[in-house]
Scaffold this motif. Structure first.
Motif, PDB file in Angstrom:
ATOM      1  N   ALA A 275       0.828  -1.201   0.000  1.00  0.00           N
ATOM      2  CA  ALA A 275       0.000   0.000   0.000  1.00  0.00           C
ATOM      3  C   ALA A 275       0.866   1.256   0.000  1.00  0.00           C
ATOM      4  N   THR A 286      -3.877   5.687 -10.525  1.00  0.00           N
ATOM      5  CA  THR A 286      -4.616   4.839  -9.583  1.00  0.00           C
ATOM      6  C   THR A 286      -5.982   4.483 -10.136  1.00  0.00           C
ATOM      7  N   ARG A 290      -7.139   0.701 -10.983  1.00  0.00           N
ATOM      8  CA  ARG A 290      -8.279   0.073 -10.310  1.00  0.00           C
ATOM      9  C   ARG A 290      -9.208  -0.586 -11.317  1.00  0.00           C
ATOM     10  N   GLU A 348      -8.698  -1.530  -1.716  1.00  0.00           N
ATOM     11  CA  GLU A 348      -8.826  -0.141  -1.273  1.00  0.00           C
ATOM     12  C   GLU A 348     -10.167   0.473  -1.664  1.00  0.00           C
TER      13      GLU A 348
END
Length: 937
Positions: A275, A286, A290, A348
């Protein structure tokens, strides 16, 4: 552990590397094998495989390499097909998809066709076998703990052939979560000494890795912090990289050490360390990553662009950033450097966000023309909510998805049918599709089918659901319940005529194998056939004729049985839709011809079936022919071939109606070959069911013979006769027991039980059914034994020799020799015994050789050393004629599937033969088989 993540030296794993490299050297030399690597996440399994197999391509090996993920269990053959051709697979199809060429024909309803995935497995294995004839093949599968069940089944079957071909199977997995399907692979690797358990790196190796990562040997403070990684290479790398990003490591005087005043603790876990790496990425990177986590361990820029509805060029910069940060690796497709990095990114996201993204990805991929599997892969983790678009897509996609990914289809259909209101427009379609796919999977299809029956007003759908329920009950042995459902379906006023005929055929099938009243069963089957012909439905006609053939079997009328089977085969001669039924009819025809002693025609029927299968490229229905072929080979004295057929069926699902045949043949051959351990072990595994239907009782002949033979071999003639007396009971009257009666008479005479001997002879003559030439010969044999009439015995022997019943002919010759020896005609007795001893020697029947010699020795006849010798257990001379033929084809470089096609055998049977050849020649590869062929011509 490879510090660079993709290349470099693997530190601290010298002995493990040697195991992998040795296996690679062996396969390059033509000797296949298996390696399995076990270890926790991040322990270095993938790096070990990269290092150990780095030279595979340079050694001339074809390499296929892939990894499974959490969704893999829902998509059959995904892992194996990716592994077979890693690059072309990605170019030619969607990563989650099963090529249509492998799936083949899709049946239109639950009442037609077989399992296309079973066929796809056979075809995939054929691809592997043929590639192995070109050059050595190395297949590598990482993260096997996530592999789909179909791929694991195929992997296990490949492992059984790895000793026969230049094929190296390399797998890696985490022991947690535990997968029961992996236990067989693990046990096989342990038995081979090929299981590598990766432990934490020792202190010296940890220090070496830190030195590589930090750029210099570690000082005391850095070493102390590194100990918190507990010898896990990935954790160690993430820890050192995090320290370097934060400027916490300095190199002075050739030593790497923590900077003065740095007081922060190491990340508490590997996940926390990862992380920390992700925290350095930009927002755009990001976001794109994802989306990549939704698409699996590998993805393309185009896939991500499709979901984000952006041009691919807009993402080039963000993925360059992710590559530079060590999050993904670039290639033909992008992949996360380690699965845990993907998991951290995925975890996350809030659950609601993940679900929404999956749902959006499913719709955008579907609109872009993605395969049903890829769309389903997004819907499965999207959460429980089902909306109108999802239900509409499922209704349209259910037939294709059920064939290509039945487990995924079942999950989605169950979720959708549970949320759509009962009675809504799509509810019955969804629930009916759920029943069909569960039926395909062998799961509880009865419950959803009954729900549909309760609420649907569609007579076609209702009739199909009744068929599914009845078929499930029939397979579960609930014959009365199955019959009730089928009969109730026929009584419905609006049932279509086609389905009324099919349900009538179902009733006939049930009664033909379970009813005590054969006349009533025959009447039902005749009515079923008439209604089927009236609506010209081939399914119903074919099953009605099959039922009539079964009734003829129980009436011991093989000629009528054969006529019904031939009618069915003529009807379906050009119908690929009914391939399953055609193969069922061909299997029964093989057995009918064998019982009639028409062995040549039985061989031709087997050849026709296997040719049909071969033209369908590995159709899995061929499995049903192992038992008929074994029966044929046993009676004609090809015992090695019989055992090879049954061995080929070893990893197939048990068929309770075939089990007594297989157990009996294996036990009989083992007993005759003086292998008491095998004979008794197989007999101990089988238990009679006292309440079994007459149809099942009729399959116990070999089993009864094996029990009697084992008792006789153990010197217990009275016990042998007790075993034989079972076949004299009235419930065995529907068995073709005339084949066994000479042995019963012989056993009774051995203990001077004339009453039993006479009873057996009389039953042989008076049993119901037509008197065939084979039965007439059996009567003559029994009467000859009872009366000592040499002419009757000679007449029976002449028929048995001409017909090709090798085993019974040898027994007849032995009986003649004993009778002549009793009369003092020693020279004639010895001459009469010679053909029997020749047969026994060829069969490897050591107990028969010993027994026959002992029987005539009691009357002064000595069977000397000049008689036929036993076939040796090893060496070229130990090979059977079929094995010699296969060995020569192996020497020509032919693959098992090619040999199977030429000899009209199943690939599994050829595999079993090749295994026997390797054992008898004490060879380790096909190359050594070829060398033996050259030596022996």
């Amino acid at each position: 552990m490879s510090p660079a993540g993709g290349s470099g030296a693997v530190v601290g794993r010298d002995s493990e590397l040697e195991v992998v490299r040795s296996a690679l050297a062996d396969v390059a030399a033509g000797r296949g094998g298996v390696v399995l690597v076990e270890g926790e996440p991040g322990i270095g399994k993938s790096a070990l495989l990269r290092g150990g197999l780095a030279d595979a391509a340079d050694l001339g090996c074809q390499v296929g390499w892939t990894a499974a993920d959490e969704l893999s269990p829902r998509f059959p053959l995904r892992l194996l097909l990716d592994c077979l051709d890693s690059e072309r697979a990605r170019a030619d199809r969607d990563p989650a998809g099963v090529p249509a060429a492998l799936i083949g024909h899709r049946p239109r309803s639950a009442a037609t066709g077989g399992d296309p995935l079973a066929a796809a497995v056979d075809r995939a294995l054929t691809i592997v076998a043929k590639r192995c004839t070109d050059s050595p093949v190395v297949l590598v599968a990482d993260d096997l703990q996530w592999a789909d069940e179909t791929s694991l089944l195929a992997w296990h079957r490949l492992a059984r052939t790895a000793d026969q071909v230049p094929l190296l199977l390399v797998g890696a997995y985490r022991p947690v979560p535990h997968r029961a399907e992996l236990d067989a692979l693990r046990a096989d690797a342990v038995a081979r000494g090929a299981l590598i358990r990766l432990r934490p790196l020792p202190a010296g190796a940890v220090a070496a890795v830190v030195a590589v990562l930090a750029g210099a040997p570690a000082g005391a403070g850095l070493r102390s912090l590194a100990e918190q990684a507990a010898g896990n290479p990935l954790y160690l790398r993430e820890l050192v990289d995090a320290l370097k990003r934060e400027g916490a490591v300095t190199v002075e005087d050739g030593q790497a050490e923590l900077v003065d005043g740095w007081t922060r603790r190491a990340p508490a876990s590997l996940t926390a360390a990862i992380a920390g790496r992700l925290g350095f990425l930009s927002h755009n990177a990001t976001t794109a990553l994802r989306v990549g986590t939704l698409l699996g361990p590998e993805f393309s820029v185009e896939d991500v662009a499709t979901v984000l509805q952006l041009p691919p060029s807009a993402l080039n910069g963000v993925f360059s950033e992710a590559t530079a940060a060590g999050v993904v690796t670039a290639g033909d497709r992008l992949s996360f450097r380690h699965p845990l990095i993907r998991h951290a990114l995925y975890g996350e996201m809030p659950a609601a966000v993940r679900s929404a993204l999956h749902r959006h990805a499913a719709q955008t991929l579907a609109a872009a023309g993605a395969s049903v599997e890829r769309v389903a892969a997004q819907l499965l983790p999207a959460g429980p909510a089902v909306d109108g678009w999802v239900t509409g897509w499922l209704v349209r996609a259910a037939p294709e998805l059920s064939d290509r990914a039945p487990a995924a289809a079942a999950d989605l259909l169950e979720r959708a049918s549970g949320q759509v209101a009962v009675g809504a427009a799509t509810w019955a379609e969804l629930t009916g599709a759920l029943a069909r796919v569960r039926f395909r999977l062998g799961c509880d299809a009865e419950a959803p089918a009954r729900r549909v029956l309760t609420h649907t007003d569609d007579p076609v759908l209702a009739a199909e659901m009744r068929w599914i329920i009845a078929e499930r009950l029939l397979r579960a042995g609930r014959y009365r319940d199955a019959l009730r459902v089928a009969e109730q379906g026929q009584e419905q006023p609006e049932v279509p005529v086609v389905w009324r005929a099919r349900l009538a055929a179902m009733s006939a099938r049930i009664l033909s194998t379970t009813a005590d009243d054969l006349d009533a069963a025959d009447e039902t089957a005749q009515v079923s056939l008439a209604s089927a012909r009236a609506c010209d439905d081939r399914v119903a006609i074919g099953y009605s004729l099959l039922s009539l053939s079964t009734i003829a079997l129980m009436r011991r009328d093989q000629a009528a049985r054969l006529s019904h089977l031939d009618d069915g085969l003529e009807l379906l001669a050009d119908d690929l839709e009914q391939l399953e039924l055609r193969l069922l009819l061909l299997g029964n025809r093989t057995l009918a011809l064998s019982i009639l002693d028409r062995f040549g025609e039985a061989e031709q029927t087997l050849a026709a079936a296997r040719d049909l299968v071969d033209r369908r490229t590995g159709y899995a229905g061929l499995a049903r022919f192992h038992a008929p072929a074994a029966v044929l080979h046993f009676w004609t004295g090809r015992w090695d071939e019989a055992l090879a057929e049954l061995d080929a069926a070893r990893d197939l699902p048990d068929n309770p109606r075939v089990a007594p045949i297989a157990a009996g043949i294996v036990s009989l051959i083992a007993c005759h070959r003086d292998d008491r351990a095998t004979a008794s072990a197989r007999l101990a595994k089988y238990r009679d069911e006292p309440s079994a239907p007459a149809f099942d009782v009729a399959n116990r002949g070999f089993l009864i013979g094996a029990r009697a033979a084992l008792a006789e071999r153990d010197g217990q003639p009275a016990q042998a006769l007790r075993a034989w007396r079972e076949v004299l009971q009235p419930r065995y009257a529907q068995m073709e027991r005339h084949i066994l009666m000479p042995a019963v008479v012989r056993a009774a005479l051995a203990v001077a039980d004339l009453d039993t001997a006479r009873e057996a002879a009389e039953l042989c003559e008076r049993d119901p059914g037509r008197v065939t030439p084979g039965r007439a010969a059996a009567v003559a044999h029994c009467r000859g034994l009872l009366t000592g009439d040499l002419d009757l015995l000679a007449s029976a022997g002449c028929y048995l020799r001409t017909a090709g019943r090798v085993v019974e002919y040898a027994g007849n010759c032995e009986d003649v020799a004993v009778l002549l020896a009793q009369r003092g005609e020693r020279a004639a007795a010895k001459s009469a015994l010679a053909p029997a001893m020749e047969v026994y020697a060829r069969l490897g029947a050591q107990w028969d050789l010993r027994r026959a010699a002992a029987r005539v020795r009691a009357f002064g006849v000595r069977w000397g050393a000049r008689g036929p010798r036993r076939r040796p257990a090893s060496g070229w001379a130990a090979l059977s004629p079929t094995e010699v033929t296969i060995a020569r084809l192996v020497a020509q470089g032919r693959s098992n599937p090619d040999i199977a096609a030429e000899l009209l055998l199943s690939p599994r049977t050829v595999q079993s033969h090749v295994s026997n050849i390797l054992g008898k020649l004490k060879a380790q590869s096909r190359v050594e088989i070829a060398r033996a062929v050259l030596i022996h011509g």
